[in-house]
Design a protein around this motif. Structure first.
Motif, short mmCIF file in Angstrom:
data_model
loop_
_atom_site.label_atom_id
_atom_site.label_comp_id
_atom_site.label_asym_id
_atom_site.label_seq_id
_atom_site.Cartn_x
_atom_site.Cartn_y
_atom_site.Cartn_z
N ILE A 36 25.96 23.43 7.41
CA ILE A 36 24.64 22.86 7.12
C ILE A 36 23.86 23.77 6.18
N ASP A 37 23.93 25.09 6.43
CA ASP A 37 23.24 26.04 5.55
C ASP A 37 23.80 25.98 4.12
N ALA A 38 25.13 25.88 4.01
CA ALA A 38 25.75 25.80 2.69
C ALA A 38 25.34 24.50 1.99
N LYS A 39 25.36 23.40 2.74
CA LYS A 39 24.96 22.12 2.15
C LYS A 39 23.48 22.17 1.75
N LEU A 40 22.66 22.77 2.62
CA LEU A 40 21.24 22.87 2.32
C LEU A 40 21.01 23.73 1.07
N ALA A 41 21.74 24.82 0.95
CA ALA A 41 21.63 25.68 -0.24
C ALA A 41 22.08 24.91 -1.48
N ASN A 42 23.16 24.14 -1.35
CA ASN A 42 23.67 23.34 -2.47
C ASN A 42 22.63 22.30 -2.88
N ILE A 43 22.06 21.62 -1.89
CA ILE A 43 21.05 20.60 -2.18
C ILE A 43 19.81 21.25 -2.81
N THR A 44 19.41 22.41 -2.28
CA THR A 44 18.24 23.11 -2.83
C THR A 44 18.50 23.51 -4.28
N THR A 45 19.71 23.98 -4.57
CA THR A 45 20.07 24.35 -5.94
C THR A 45 20.00 23.13 -6.85
N LYS A 46 20.55 22.01 -6.37
CA LYS A 46 20.52 20.79 -7.17
C LYS A 46 19.08 20.31 -7.38
N ILE A 47 18.28 20.38 -6.32
CA ILE A 47 16.88 19.95 -6.45
C ILE A 47 16.14 20.85 -7.45
N ASP A 48 16.39 22.16 -7.37
CA ASP A 48 15.74 23.09 -8.31
C ASP A 48 16.18 22.80 -9.74
N ALA A 49 17.48 22.51 -9.94
CA ALA A 49 17.99 22.20 -11.28
C ALA A 49 17.35 20.90 -11.79
N GLN A 50 17.27 19.90 -10.92
CA GLN A 50 16.65 18.64 -11.33
C GLN A 50 15.16 18.82 -11.60
N ALA A 51 14.51 19.65 -10.80
CA ALA A 51 13.09 19.92 -11.03
C ALA A 51 12.90 20.61 -12.38
N ALA A 52 13.81 21.51 -12.72
CA ALA A 52 13.73 22.17 -14.02
C ALA A 52 13.94 21.15 -15.14
N GLN A 53 14.92 20.25 -14.96
CA GLN A 53 15.15 19.22 -15.97
C GLN A 53 13.96 18.28 -16.10
N VAL A 54 13.38 17.91 -14.98
CA VAL A 54 12.20 17.05 -15.00
C VAL A 54 11.05 17.79 -15.70
N GLY A 55 10.93 19.09 -15.42
CA GLY A 55 9.89 19.90 -16.09
C GLY A 55 10.10 19.92 -17.59
N LEU A 56 11.36 20.09 -18.02
CA LEU A 56 11.65 20.06 -19.46
C LEU A 56 11.35 18.68 -20.05
N ALA A 57 11.73 17.64 -19.32
CA ALA A 57 11.47 16.28 -19.81
C ALA A 57 9.97 16.03 -19.91
N LEU A 58 9.22 16.48 -18.91
CA LEU A 58 7.76 16.30 -18.96
C LEU A 58 7.15 17.10 -20.10
N SER A 59 7.67 18.29 -20.31
CA SER A 59 7.17 19.11 -21.42
C SER A 59 7.46 18.44 -22.76
#
Length: 152
Positions: A36-59
Protein backbone atom coordinates in the motif's frame (compact mmCIF):
# COMPACT_ATOMS: atom_id res chain seq x y z
CA UNK A 1 5.99 -27.13 11.35
CA UNK A 2 9.65 -27.41 10.78
CA UNK A 3 11.62 -30.00 12.44
CA UNK A 4 14.20 -27.36 13.26
CA UNK A 5 11.75 -25.66 15.51
CA UNK A 6 11.30 -27.54 18.60
CA UNK A 7 8.33 -26.97 20.70
CA UNK A 8 8.93 -26.76 24.32
CA UNK A 9 7.19 -29.43 26.27
CA UNK A 10 5.20 -27.10 28.40
CA UNK A 11 3.67 -25.29 25.32
CA UNK A 12 0.50 -26.74 24.04
CA UNK A 13 0.50 -27.56 20.27
CA UNK A 14 -2.60 -25.39 19.60
CA UNK A 15 -0.87 -22.40 21.17
CA UNK A 16 2.08 -22.93 18.84
CA UNK A 17 -0.32 -23.04 15.89
CA UNK A 18 -1.97 -19.87 17.16
CA UNK A 19 1.39 -18.06 17.29
CA UNK A 20 2.30 -19.32 13.82
CA UNK A 21 -0.97 -18.07 12.36
CA UNK A 22 -0.57 -14.78 14.20
CA UNK A 23 3.00 -14.42 12.90
CA UNK A 24 1.88 -15.19 9.34
CA UNK A 25 -0.96 -12.69 9.61
CA UNK A 26 1.46 -10.04 10.85
CA UNK A 27 3.80 -10.83 7.96
CA UNK A 28 0.98 -10.55 5.46
CA UNK A 29 -0.31 -7.35 7.03
CA UNK A 30 3.23 -5.92 6.92
CA UNK A 31 3.55 -6.98 3.27
CA UNK A 32 0.19 -5.39 2.49
CA UNK A 33 1.20 -2.19 4.28
CA UNK A 34 4.46 -2.08 2.28
CA UNK A 35 2.50 -2.71 -0.91
CA UNK A 36 0.00 0.00 0.00
CA UNK A 37 2.85 2.40 0.85
CA UNK A 38 4.56 1.63 -2.47
CA UNK A 39 1.31 2.10 -4.39
CA UNK A 40 0.62 5.30 -2.48
CA UNK A 41 4.13 6.60 -3.27
CA UNK A 42 3.63 5.65 -6.93
CA UNK A 43 0.26 7.41 -7.04
CA UNK A 44 1.71 10.46 -5.26
CA UNK A 45 4.55 10.60 -7.81
CA UNK A 46 2.09 10.36 -10.67
CA UNK A 47 -0.15 13.02 -9.13
CA UNK A 48 2.86 15.32 -8.63
CA UNK A 49 3.96 14.75 -12.25
CA UNK A 50 0.45 15.47 -13.52
CA UNK A 51 0.22 18.54 -11.30
CA UNK A 52 3.49 19.76 -12.81
CA UNK A 53 2.15 19.12 -16.32
CA UNK A 54 -1.09 20.91 -15.49
CA UNK A 55 0.97 23.79 -14.08
CA UNK A 56 2.96 23.97 -17.32
CA UNK A 57 -0.24 23.81 -19.37
CA UNK A 58 -1.80 26.58 -17.28
CA UNK A 59 1.34 28.66 -17.62
CA UNK A 60 1.33 28.17 -21.39
CA UNK A 61 -2.38 28.98 -21.55
CA UNK A 62 -1.79 32.10 -19.46
CA UNK A 63 0.98 33.22 -21.82
CA UNK A 64 -1.27 32.55 -24.83
CA UNK A 65 -4.09 34.55 -23.26
CA UNK A 66 -1.69 37.40 -22.50
CA UNK A 67 -0.47 37.41 -26.11
CA UNK A 68 -4.03 37.27 -27.42
CA UNK A 69 -5.04 40.16 -25.16
CA UNK A 70 -2.06 42.20 -26.35
CA UNK A 71 -2.92 41.48 -29.99
CA UNK A 72 -6.55 42.39 -29.37
CA UNK A 73 -5.48 45.60 -27.64
CA UNK A 74 -3.28 46.53 -30.61
CA UNK A 75 -6.15 45.78 -32.98
CA UNK A 76 -8.49 47.99 -30.95
CA UNK A 77 -5.87 50.75 -30.91
CA UNK A 78 -5.69 50.69 -34.71
CA UNK A 79 -9.50 50.61 -34.93
CA UNK A 80 -9.68 53.59 -32.57
CA UNK A 81 -7.10 55.44 -34.68
CA UNK A 82 -9.18 54.71 -37.77
CA UNK A 83 -12.31 55.96 -36.02
CA UNK A 84 -10.47 59.11 -34.96
CA UNK A 85 -9.34 59.67 -38.55
CA UNK A 86 -12.91 59.27 -39.79
CA UNK A 87 -14.11 61.63 -37.08
CA UNK A 88 -11.51 64.22 -38.11
CA UNK A 89 -12.53 63.86 -41.75
CA UNK A 90 -16.20 64.29 -41.01
CA UNK A 91 -15.39 67.51 -39.16
CA UNK A 92 -13.74 68.92 -42.29
CA UNK A 93 -16.38 67.68 -44.74
CA UNK A 94 -19.10 70.03 -45.89
CA UNK A 95 -22.62 69.20 -44.80
CA UNK A 96 -25.04 67.94 -47.41
CA UNK A 97 -27.40 70.90 -47.01
CA UNK A 98 -24.54 73.37 -47.43
CA UNK A 99 -23.31 71.48 -50.49
CA UNK A 100 -26.74 71.55 -52.10
CA UNK A 101 -27.05 75.31 -51.50
CA UNK A 102 -23.62 75.96 -53.04
CA UNK A 103 -24.33 73.57 -55.92
CA UNK A 104 -27.66 75.24 -56.73
CA UNK A 105 -26.01 78.68 -56.57
CA UNK A 106 -23.26 77.55 -58.95
CA UNK A 107 -25.84 75.99 -61.27
CA UNK A 108 -27.69 79.34 -61.47
CA UNK A 109 -24.44 81.20 -62.13
CA UNK A 110 -23.49 78.72 -64.87
CA UNK A 111 -26.94 79.10 -66.43
CA UNK A 112 -26.55 82.91 -66.35
CA UNK A 113 -23.12 82.67 -67.97
CA UNK A 114 -24.46 80.32 -70.64
CA UNK A 115 -27.26 82.78 -71.39
CA UNK A 116 -24.77 85.63 -71.70
CA UNK A 117 -22.58 83.55 -74.01
CA UNK A 118 -25.59 82.75 -76.15
CA UNK A 119 -26.45 86.45 -76.39
CA UNK A 120 -22.86 87.35 -77.22
CA UNK A 121 -22.69 84.65 -79.87
CA UNK A 122 -26.02 85.84 -81.25
CA UNK A 123 -24.73 89.40 -81.43
CA UNK A 124 -21.54 88.17 -83.05
CA UNK A 125 -23.47 86.15 -85.60
CA UNK A 126 -25.76 89.12 -86.22
CA UNK A 127 -22.81 91.49 -86.64
CA UNK A 128 -21.09 89.05 -88.98
CA UNK A 129 -24.26 88.74 -91.01
CA UNK A 130 -24.54 92.53 -91.08
CA UNK A 131 -20.98 92.82 -92.37
CA UNK A 132 -21.67 90.20 -94.99
CA UNK A 133 -24.77 92.09 -96.13
CA UNK A 134 -22.84 95.37 -96.11
CA UNK A 135 -19.93 93.93 -98.11
CA UNK A 136 -22.36 92.21 -100.48
CA UNK A 137 -24.31 95.42 -100.93
CA UNK A 138 -21.12 97.42 -101.54
CA UNK A 139 -20.01 94.83 -104.07
CA UNK A 140 -23.30 95.07 -105.91
CA UNK A 141 -23.12 98.88 -105.87
CA UNK A 142 -19.52 98.82 -107.09
CA UNK A 143 -20.44 96.39 -109.85
CA UNK A 144 -23.34 98.53 -110.96
CA UNK A 145 -21.15 101.67 -110.87
CA UNK A 146 -18.45 99.84 -112.79
CA UNK A 147 -20.92 98.72 -115.46
CA UNK A 148 -22.40 102.16 -115.76
CA UNK A 149 -18.99 103.75 -116.16
CA UNK A 150 -18.00 101.11 -118.66
CA UNK A 151 -20.96 101.83 -120.93
CA UNK A 152 -20.90 105.52 -120.61
Amino acid sequence: MNSEQSTPRNVHPTEDLYHTVEWRMEQRIDALERLIDAKLANITTKIDAQAAQVGLALSSADKAVTKAEAATEKRFESVNEFRQTLSDQTKTFIARVEFEVVRDSHARQIADLASRLDKLEGKGVGLNAGWVYLVGGLTVVATVVGLVLAFV
